[in-house]
Design an enzyme around this catalytic site. Structure first.
Site, PDB file in Angstrom:
ATOM      1  N   GLY A 239       0.777  -1.233   0.000  1.00 47.51           N
ATOM      2  CA  GLY A 239       0.000   0.000   0.000  1.00 47.51           C
ATOM      3  C   GLY A 239       0.805   1.277   0.000  1.00 47.51           C
ATOM      4  N   PRO A 287       4.960  -5.146  -0.888  1.00 47.29           N
ATOM      5  CG  PRO A 287       7.152  -4.447  -1.292  1.00 47.29           C
ATOM      6  CD  PRO A 287       6.346  -5.491  -0.560  1.00 47.29           C
ATOM      7  N   GLY A 288       3.749  -3.625  -3.874  1.00 46.11           N
ATOM      8  CA  GLY A 288       3.522  -3.849  -5.305  1.00 46.11           C
ATOM      9  C   GLY A 288       3.860  -2.581  -6.067  1.00 46.11           C
ATOM     10  NE  ARG A 289      -0.344   2.252  -5.863  1.00 42.00           N
ATOM     11  CZ  ARG A 289      -1.469   2.242  -6.591  1.00 42.00           C
ATOM     12  NH1 ARG A 289      -1.496   2.824  -7.755  1.00 42.00           N
ATOM     13  NH2 ARG A 289      -2.560   1.667  -6.118  1.00 42.00           N
ATOM     14  NE  ARG A 325      -3.507   2.725 -11.156  1.00 41.59           N
ATOM     15  CZ  ARG A 325      -3.339   3.893 -10.619  1.00 41.59           C
ATOM     16  NH1 ARG A 325      -2.802   4.873 -11.313  1.00 41.59           N
ATOM     17  NH2 ARG A 325      -3.660   4.104  -9.363  1.00 41.59           N
ATOM     18  CB  CYS A 355     -17.365   2.261 -28.439  1.00 40.89           C
ATOM     19  SG  CYS A 355     -17.339   0.862 -27.289  1.00 40.89           S
ATOM     20  CE1 TYR A 384      -2.208  -3.742  -8.388  1.00 43.24           C
ATOM     21  CE2 TYR A 384      -1.153  -1.693  -7.718  1.00 43.24           C
ATOM     22  CZ  TYR A 384      -1.523  -2.997  -7.441  1.00 43.24           C
ATOM     23  OH  TYR A 384      -1.203  -3.551  -6.228  1.00 43.24           O
TER      24      TYR A 384
END
Ligand code: LLP
Length: 423
Positions: A239, A287-289, A325, A355, A384
């Protein structure tokens, strides 16, 4: 740290002009910097200042195998959220003993696969899930190590879709019930209760939010110990927020004020680590982001300029299917031209070809004037981005390229129309 910079008026990834990469591989295109991946991993590791811990990279942020391999080589383990992610992590050379499995809805076949692979631990979220895991582990003649995910009822701020620790969210077990659940789970024959886990949300930039979570966990562990439940593992989740606005600067591009205090993930970790250490538990994070967001950009080509009575639209060849996102979370990505020509700045909606009106990257955004055929970069798109891409409008997913110094390597081929048309 900053591996995407202007050299004079040309945007570079390390030593490569991004325009050359866009022309060679086509757009829309995700481009990553190896140096940036390594730097982000190392900064996170340094934040622990020698204290023993484990960083399980959250594979959901970006599951490209070549990138996972780099992250694994930096000593990170992996937190997976599905059997697919387990497969990718193992294929990237991450040892099963360094893999955790999180998620509120693990299927039985997924638990079986993870047990057979010999993963480090399951982060479990409900009593029914624990019962099912106990039964599967019994059948497999194994013991499943678990950490109980607790819901701390903390408002982490940010977008409601990525807040995970409010009591109305589906995640975890209320902290108040944890003693009862842990005591019960300790009695199960094929479950090895190791500790507790929490993940309060994503893109959190305030140190005080993490501090509140850390304090809640420390006092919960203390209460549990008083109740005779002694635990050895504490997983603090991920996070850690990153800077999106004003990431890159040049006299010819509009100044963007960073949205928050701009604390780096390393700083955020440094503020909570001493507190978490007091518990004497084996400490881990997911941790990712903060590992991968800054290491990637999405390149798109300008298809058309379109002036209506109210608006100027810059229509580009990438859309919400490539990077969702902005449409999904109103997320902000800085958008800059790959070449600067000292043109005037204008205000435009930067939109994709799909569209629906939700298909936009930015609304009323000031950018230097760009013409048909020129390229734009959406910054900080490494996390992401590709993983949330889709085939909406029967559009093949983009390719991915890794830059290392002056070399560029295709790390995922562009999907083909034939592939998406297969029965
Ligand atoms: N651990 C668990 C159990 C998670 O669910 C997540 C992310 C992480 C770790 C990694 O969190 P991070 O360090 O990346 O914040 N698609 C959204 C973000 C969703 C996050 C989901 N869970 C976005 O594009 O902002």
């Amino acid at each position: 740290m900053q591996e995407f910079t202007y050299s004079d008026t040309t945007l570079m990834a390390e030593s490569v002009p991004l325009r050359a990469v866009a022309e060679e591989f086509g757009t829309p295109l995700y481009v990553y910097s190896k140096r940036s991946v390594l730097d982000h991993c190392r900064n996170i590791e340094r934040a622990f200042e020698g204290h023993p811990h484990m960083s399980f990279y959250a594979v959901k942020a970006n599951a490209n195998r070549a990138l996972l391999r780099l992250i694994g080589e930096e000593g990170f383990g992996a937190d997976v959220g599905s059997v697919g992610e387990l497969h990718v992590a193992l294929a990237a050379g991450i040892h099963a003993a360094k893999i955790t499995f999180s998620g509120v809805g693990k299927r039985e076949d997924e638990m079986t696969a993870a047990l057979r692979a010999g993963i480090h631990a399951f982060n479990v979220e409900s009593t029914e899930e624990i019962e099912v895991l106990d039964a599967i582990a019994g059948h497999e003649k194994k013991k499943a190590r678990i950490l109980l995910r607790v819901n701390l009822d903390i408002d982490a701020g940010g977008h409601a879709y990525v807040s995970t620790s409010l009591k109305q969210n589906k995640f975890g077990i209320p902290a108040r019930q944890s003693a009862e659940v842990l005591r019960w789970a300790k009695g199960l024959a094929h479950i090895d209760v190791r500790g507790i886990h929490s993940h309060i949300g994503s893109q959190i930039t305030k140190a005080e939010t993490f501090l509140r979570a850390a304090e809640a966990l420390v006092s919960l562990l203390r209460e549990l110990a008083v109740a005779g439940i002694h635990l050895t593992d504490l997983d603090f989740g991920g996070g850690f927020g990153v800077q999106y606005r004003g990431y890159i600067a040049h006299p010819q591009i509009p100044v963007e004020e960073p949205e928050e205090l701009n604390l780096s993930a390393a700083t955020l970790i440094r503020t909570v680590a001493p507190l978490l250490r007091e518990t004497n538990c084996r400490l881990s994070i997911q941790p990712g982001r903060s590992v991968i967001a800054h290491a990637g950009v999405l390149l798109v080509k300008v298809l058309y300029r379109k002036q209506t009575e109210d608006k100027l639209f810059v229509v580009v060849d990438g859309g919400m299917n490539d990077l969702i996102r902005p449409s999904l979370y109103k997320a902000y990505h800085q958008i800059v031209p790959l070449e600067l020509f000292a043109r005037e700045q204008e205000s435009a909606d930067i939109v994709g070809p799909l569209c629906e009106s939700g298909d936009f990257f930015a609304i009323d955004r000031r950018i230097p004037r760009v013409e048909r055929g020129e390229f734009l970069a959406l910054m900080c798109a490494g996390a992401y981005g590709y993983v949330l891409s889709s085939n909406y409008n029967a559009r093949p997913r983009p390719a991915e390229v890794l830059v290392d110094g002056s070399t560029r390597t295709l790390i995922r081929r562009r999907e083909t129309i034939e592939q998406i048309n297969e029965a």
